[in-house]
Scaffold this motif. Structure first.
Motif, PDB file in Angstrom:
ATOM      1  N   ARG A  79      46.914  46.632  37.768  1.00 14.01           N
ATOM      2  CA  ARG A  79      48.230  47.372  37.368  1.00 14.01           C
ATOM      3  C   ARG A  79      47.532  48.636  36.746  1.00 14.01           C
ATOM      4  O   ARG A  79      46.503  48.785  36.124  1.00 14.01           O
ATOM      5  N   ASN A  80      48.399  49.870  36.932  1.00 12.91           N
ATOM      6  CA  ASN A  80      48.093  50.908  36.444  1.00 12.91           C
ATOM      7  C   ASN A  80      48.077  50.913  35.100  1.00 12.91           C
ATOM      8  O   ASN A  80      47.155  51.660  34.537  1.00 12.91           O
ATOM      9  N   SER A  81      48.761  50.023  34.319  1.00 11.04           N
ATOM     10  CA  SER A  81      48.420  50.059  32.798  1.00 11.04           C
ATOM     11  C   SER A  81      47.063  49.642  32.447  1.00 11.04           C
ATOM     12  O   SER A  81      46.606  50.070  31.476  1.00 11.04           O
ATOM     13  N   PHE A 118      51.837  54.524  36.054  1.00 11.75           N
ATOM     14  CA  PHE A 118      52.215  53.374  35.091  1.00 11.75           C
ATOM     15  C   PHE A 118      53.715  53.343  34.641  1.00 11.75           C
ATOM     16  O   PHE A 118      54.589  52.334  34.832  1.00 11.75           O
ATOM     17  N   GLU A 121      56.045  52.122  37.445  1.00 10.42           N
ATOM     18  CA  GLU A 121      56.115  50.519  37.634  1.00 10.42           C
ATOM     19  C   GLU A 121      57.016  49.797  36.960  1.00 10.42           C
ATOM     20  O   GLU A 121      57.555  50.123  35.784  1.00 10.42           O
ATOM     21  N   THR A 124      56.005  43.905  34.049  1.00 15.69           N
ATOM     22  CA  THR A 124      55.911  42.470  34.171  1.00 15.69           C
ATOM     23  C   THR A 124      56.975  41.776  33.458  1.00 15.69           C
ATOM     24  O   THR A 124      57.690  40.820  34.097  1.00 15.69           O
ATOM     25  N   ARG A 127      60.402  41.973  35.105  1.00 16.11           N
ATOM     26  CA  ARG A 127      60.532  41.367  36.326  1.00 16.11           C
ATOM     27  C   ARG A 127      60.817  39.740  35.875  1.00 16.11           C
ATOM     28  O   ARG A 127      61.439  38.975  36.633  1.00 16.11           O
TER      29      ARG A 127
END
Length: 347
Positions: A79-81, A118, A121, A124, A127
């Motif tokens: 993930r970009n984070s 990020f 996105e 998580t 989601r």
């Protein structure tokens, strides 16, 4: 996704070791990094050095090395984070070793790229909440259910497991502390019982925030269960026997595995314990700044910036609260007698 590997700190080049040790014990006036930040930096630099070794490059900061690292991150499926965390760690060490400012701009540019990506996105936790909605009340109900099941359990082992599950669910539903801090609570040291009331004296291992005060009476029966485990007799006697032992303990009076409480929480809710911090921020959001401050204190967070990260639906709840206030204003205005007159008639 390629397997992520990392070079251990002991194998870092001396220059990198000195830089990170300097971050652990900064000179007066220099930025002090938390233990968590130091671990993040060590992990990032370890990843960087692993990539250099795989590419046959010398273990130092260089354009080629940074380019290889970015290529590795872009192809990793992370993930970009996470990519941002790695680049920020390398940037912190680059600054500490006085890597040329013009060269550091390349790192900062990569950090900015991952930061912008990020922001686009869907986190998580959002989601997961959308797929499996949950509220603090749901967690409370799960605590009640686990407690009822504990008293009906056929074996002492099952009964003990369910009392532990009930206890952690109840505690986190009212005190969204970090699960690592909760796991390490000791009776008489971090948490104590006096005159029928439980009190907390705990310092967060991550932020250093000090929780110090009585716990709500509704938690008493759940914490007492962690002393009695369904047996008869005097709570005071059993409490005295447990002094100095973990609140959440094995049958031998030892600390539980760090995975035990998170497993029990997730088994009951479908979420990790971290979710309670988001739920608390969202639940108190409609109370404005006062609610945000309460949530931050309950979570043991030392800055507004950190607290903001945990908000998911807070903006929507605040907007709903704002609309409710405006509706009340409008209603009062609409109910007032009209002072408008047309042709001498009042309307």
């Amino acid at each position: 996704m390629p397997q992520r590997k990392s070079i251990p700190f002991e194998m870092f080049p001396r220059k990198f070791k000195m830089a990170i040790n300097g971050m652990k014990n900064p000179r007066r006036g220099r930025k002090r990094y938390s233990e968590t930040s130091i671990r993040s930096v060590i992990n990032a630099v370890g990843q960087y050095l692993y990539v250099l070794g795989r590419a046959g490059l010398p273990p130092e900061l260089s354009y080629d090395g940074l380019g290889a690292f970015v290529d590795y991150l872009d192809g990793s499926g992370l993930r970009n984070s996470t990519c941002l965390s790695y680049m920020a760690g390398v940037q912190a060490v680059a600054k500490e070793v006085k890597y040329p400012a013009t060269a550091r701009r390349v790192i900062l540019g990569d950090c900015a790229f991952y930061r912008d990506a990020f922001k686009l996105e869907v986190p998580t936790k959002i989601r997961k909440l959308a797929a499996n909605p949950i509220t603090l009340a749901d967690i409370g109900r799960a605590a009640v259910k686990a407690r009822e099941q504990a008293y009906d359990a056929a074996t002492t082992t099952r009964r003990r497991t369910l009392f532990i599950r009930s206890g952690v669910l109840a505690l986190l539903s009212l005190l969204p502390a970090r699960i690592g801090d909760v796991t390490r609570l000791e009776i008489g040291k971090g948490i104590s019982r006096q005159d029928g009331q439980w009190r907390l004296q705990m310092t967060s291992g991550k932020t250093g925030y000090r929780h110090n005060g009585p716990l709500h009476d509704s938690l008493t029966r759940y914490l007492d269960d962690l002393i009695m485990f369904g047996t008869k007799g005097s709570i005071e006697f059993h409490y005295a026997q447990r002094m100095g032992t973990p609140l959440f303990s094995t049958e031998l009076g030892e600390f539980l595995s760090p995975r035990t409480l998170p497993y029990n929480f997730k088994a009951a809710t479908g979420h990790t314990p971290h979710i309670v911090r988001t739920l608390v921020h969202d639940a108190l959001a409609e109370h404005g700044t006062y609610g945000a401050d309460l949530a931050r204190i309950l979570c043991g967070q030392t800055s507004v910036e950190i607290a903001k990260i945990y908000e998911v639906h807070a903006a929507r709840f605040r907007a709903q609260k704002g609309q409710k206030i405006l509706a009340e204003i409008h209603l009062k205005a609409l109910q007032k007698p009209s002072s408008i007159s047309i042709g001498g008639a009042r309307i």
